[in-house]
Design a protein around this motif. Sequence first.
Motif, PDB file in Angstrom:
ATOM      1  N   VAL A  21      44.672  69.693  75.576  1.00  0.00           N
ATOM      2  CA  VAL A  21      45.056  70.489  74.507  1.00  0.00           C
ATOM      3  C   VAL A  21      44.371  71.964  74.462  1.00  0.00           C
ATOM      4  CG1 VAL A  21      45.326  70.873  71.833  1.00  0.00           C
ATOM      5  CG2 VAL A  21      45.337  68.443  72.971  1.00  0.00           C
ATOM      6  N   ILE A  22      45.191  72.725  74.624  1.00  0.00           N
ATOM      7  CA  ILE A  22      44.732  74.287  74.817  1.00  0.00           C
ATOM      8  C   ILE A  22      45.123  74.834  73.651  1.00  0.00           C
ATOM      9  CG2 ILE A  22      45.018  76.474  75.980  1.00  0.00           C
ATOM     10  CD1 ILE A  22      45.468  73.039  77.908  1.00  0.00           C
ATOM     11  N   SER A  23      44.263  75.384  72.882  1.00  0.00           N
ATOM     12  CA  SER A  23      44.624  75.961  71.444  1.00  0.00           C
ATOM     13  C   SER A  23      43.738  77.265  71.435  1.00  0.00           C
ATOM     14  CB  SER A  23      44.439  75.093  70.367  1.00  0.00           C
ATOM     15  OG  SER A  23      42.929  74.774  70.136  1.00  0.00           O
ATOM     16  N   LEU A  24      44.349  78.249  70.734  1.00  0.00           N
ATOM     17  CA  LEU A  24      43.915  79.901  70.636  1.00  0.00           C
ATOM     18  C   LEU A  24      43.888  80.046  69.282  1.00  0.00           C
ATOM     19  CD1 LEU A  24      45.056  81.729  73.737  1.00  0.00           C
ATOM     20  CD2 LEU A  24      42.957  80.455  73.379  1.00  0.00           C
ATOM     21  N   ASN A  25      42.968  80.994  68.609  1.00  0.00           N
ATOM     22  CA  ASN A  25      42.833  81.445  67.267  1.00  0.00           C
ATOM     23  C   ASN A  25      43.060  80.184  66.199  1.00  0.00           C
ATOM     24  OD1 ASN A  25      42.726  83.579  65.863  1.00  0.00           O
ATOM     25  ND2 ASN A  25      44.942  83.586  65.325  1.00  0.00           N
ATOM     26  N   ASN A  26      42.302  79.199  66.346  1.00  0.00           N
ATOM     27  CA  ASN A  26      42.111  78.023  65.237  1.00  0.00           C
ATOM     28  C   ASN A  26      41.223  79.006  64.116  1.00  0.00           C
ATOM     29  OD1 ASN A  26      43.160  75.473  66.375  1.00  0.00           O
ATOM     30  ND2 ASN A  26      41.869  76.395  68.104  1.00  0.00           N
ATOM     31  N   ALA A  27      41.440  78.524  62.790  1.00  0.00           N
ATOM     32  CA  ALA A  27      40.901  79.241  61.935  1.00  0.00           C
ATOM     33  C   ALA A  27      39.398  78.864  61.741  1.00  0.00           C
ATOM     34  CB  ALA A  27      41.569  78.645  60.346  1.00  0.00           C
ATOM     35  N   SER A  28      38.929  77.762  62.431  1.00  0.00           N
ATOM     36  CA  SER A  28      37.436  77.241  62.100  1.00  0.00           C
ATOM     37  C   SER A  28      37.087  76.261  63.196  1.00  0.00           C
ATOM     38  CB  SER A  28      37.226  77.056  60.709  1.00  0.00           C
ATOM     39  OG  SER A  28      37.641  75.598  60.567  1.00  0.00           O
ATOM     40  N   SER A  29      35.863  76.131  63.393  1.00  0.00           N
ATOM     41  CA  SER A  29      35.577  74.920  64.373  1.00  0.00           C
ATOM     42  C   SER A  29      35.995  73.696  63.994  1.00  0.00           C
ATOM     43  CB  SER A  29      33.813  74.977  64.474  1.00  0.00           C
ATOM     44  OG  SER A  29      33.258  73.846  65.266  1.00  0.00           O
ATOM     45  N   ALA A  30      35.949  73.295  62.655  1.00  0.00           N
ATOM     46  CA  ALA A  30      36.477  72.101  62.157  1.00  0.00           C
ATOM     47  C   ALA A  30      37.704  71.834  62.416  1.00  0.00           C
ATOM     48  CB  ALA A  30      35.937  71.956  60.596  1.00  0.00           C
ATOM     49  N   SER A  31      38.727  73.050  62.032  1.00  0.00           N
ATOM     50  CA  SER A  31      40.018  73.014  62.231  1.00  0.00           C
ATOM     51  C   SER A  31      40.508  72.767  63.685  1.00  0.00           C
ATOM     52  CB  SER A  31      40.880  74.054  61.404  1.00  0.00           C
ATOM     53  OG  SER A  31      40.406  75.507  62.283  1.00  0.00           O
ATOM     54  N   ARG A  32      39.801  73.510  64.766  1.00  0.00           N
ATOM     55  CA  ARG A  32      39.973  73.217  65.887  1.00  0.00           C
ATOM     56  C   ARG A  32      39.687  71.808  66.466  1.00  0.00           C
ATOM     57  NH1 ARG A  32      35.471  76.656  69.286  1.00  0.00           N
ATOM     58  NH2 ARG A  32      34.371  75.256  68.497  1.00  0.00           N
ATOM     59  N   SER A  33      38.704  71.315  65.997  1.00  0.00           N
ATOM     60  CA  SER A  33      38.237  69.900  66.266  1.00  0.00           C
ATOM     61  C   SER A  33      39.463  68.703  65.707  1.00  0.00           C
ATOM     62  CB  SER A  33      36.680  69.453  65.874  1.00  0.00           C
ATOM     63  OG  SER A  33      35.921  70.126  66.461  1.00  0.00           O
ATOM     64  N   ASN A  34      39.565  69.127  64.576  1.00  0.00           N
ATOM     65  CA  ASN A  34      40.744  68.048  63.926  1.00  0.00           C
ATOM     66  C   ASN A  34      42.260  68.330  64.559  1.00  0.00           C
ATOM     67  OD1 ASN A  34      39.535  66.629  61.649  1.00  0.00           O
ATOM     68  ND2 ASN A  34      39.070  68.434  60.971  1.00  0.00           N
ATOM     69  N   PHE A  35      42.657  69.487  65.012  1.00  0.00           N
ATOM     70  CA  PHE A  35      43.711  69.743  65.630  1.00  0.00           C
ATOM     71  C   PHE A  35      43.638  69.144  66.880  1.00  0.00           C
ATOM     72  CE2 PHE A  35      46.278  72.299  68.442  1.00  0.00           C
ATOM     73  CZ  PHE A  35      47.510  72.412  67.602  1.00  0.00           C
ATOM     74  N   THR A  36      42.586  69.294  67.785  1.00  0.00           N
ATOM     75  CA  THR A  36      42.690  68.703  68.993  1.00  0.00           C
ATOM     76  C   THR A  36      42.483  67.239  69.022  1.00  0.00           C
ATOM     77  OG1 THR A  36      41.258  70.580  69.844  1.00  0.00           O
ATOM     78  CG2 THR A  36      41.496  68.747  71.303  1.00  0.00           C
ATOM     79  N   LYS A  37      41.900  66.516  68.062  1.00  0.00           N
ATOM     80  CA  LYS A  37      41.896  65.287  67.848  1.00  0.00           C
ATOM     81  C   LYS A  37      43.178  64.662  67.552  1.00  0.00           C
ATOM     82  CE  LYS A  37      39.345  61.413  65.760  1.00  0.00           C
ATOM     83  NZ  LYS A  37      40.201  60.722  65.134  1.00  0.00           N
ATOM     84  N   ASN A  38      43.952  65.375  66.526  1.00  0.00           N
ATOM     85  CA  ASN A  38      45.155  64.844  66.145  1.00  0.00           C
ATOM     86  C   ASN A  38      46.423  64.805  67.203  1.00  0.00           C
ATOM     87  OD1 ASN A  38      44.298  64.375  63.592  1.00  0.00           O
ATOM     88  ND2 ASN A  38      44.729  66.306  62.787  1.00  0.00           N
TER      89      ASN A  38
END
Length: 292
Positions: free
Chosen positions: A233-250
């Motif tokens: 999973v490659i993601s840019l410009n997530n809103a926060s560290s928590a949202s980045r972790s949750n997004f990747t995990k999901n």
Amino acid sequence: MLKPLFFTALFFPTLAMAQSYIVYDFTNNRMLETHQPNSVQPIASVTKLMTAIVFLEHNRNARCTTSITGEDIDHIKGTHTTLPKGTPIACHELLKAMLVHSDNYAAHALSRSAGMSRVQFIQKMNDKARTLGMTSTHFSDSSGLSTGNVSSALDLVKLAKYSLNKAEINYLSNLSSTHINTGKRRVFVKNTNKLVRDEIFSAAVNKTGYIRESGYNLVFVNKVPCNQAIIGVISLNNASSASRSNFTKNKLEKYGCTALNNKVLSDFVEDVQYEEGYDEEGMDALIKKVTE
């Protein structure tokens, strides 16, 4: 003259960017899911994957050592380092500090430790990007502190794919914590990616990135096959560290990856000290210093 220019650069409005991402099957070389994959954005410390590649491919001294000096000070964001200054440190320890803890000073020191100047090193980074077909990518420094370090999710898939062939990157990507040996003392550090730090997923390639202008970025390739495929999973410009972790995990779980020992994400507040969302305080101190 310095103060007006500084505040013009600091407060000049920037373009609002949306999150962009790709979920990629590295086994079968295909995109599973994507949103704005060609959007060009600052990538912050994701830069350090390319820094590691260029260093590993151009350093000819297996016993390379260097010291953190005044040349390595962060004049862009005002960040600091836990590494001692003026002490010879093995380059492989600096590589560890850079990839596990995302130390900016270590990245700067490595860029002048491979038998070339820092300018030449950054040119090698851009040359490598062209070689890998990363046509939307440009590097201005080796740490990612500069907003001139830009790329797209699609280009970062290419960087991740190449990084999978680097044993050192694979090993360091998956360290939840480690000690940096600096001669006189050992500096304990934890991984900036909560998914690895809390051993929720194991990583084959892993690099976080954050500056104000980039949001929270992540290049993550799961080490364990998911339905017989290596998924990233490659993601840019997530809103926060928590949202980045949750997004990747999901996203990983959506495509068949399971958390190690069924672990769940928690305790985000206590983890702030290990994340890269640190430049607010450093920037405030830098502003104060410049304007005094």
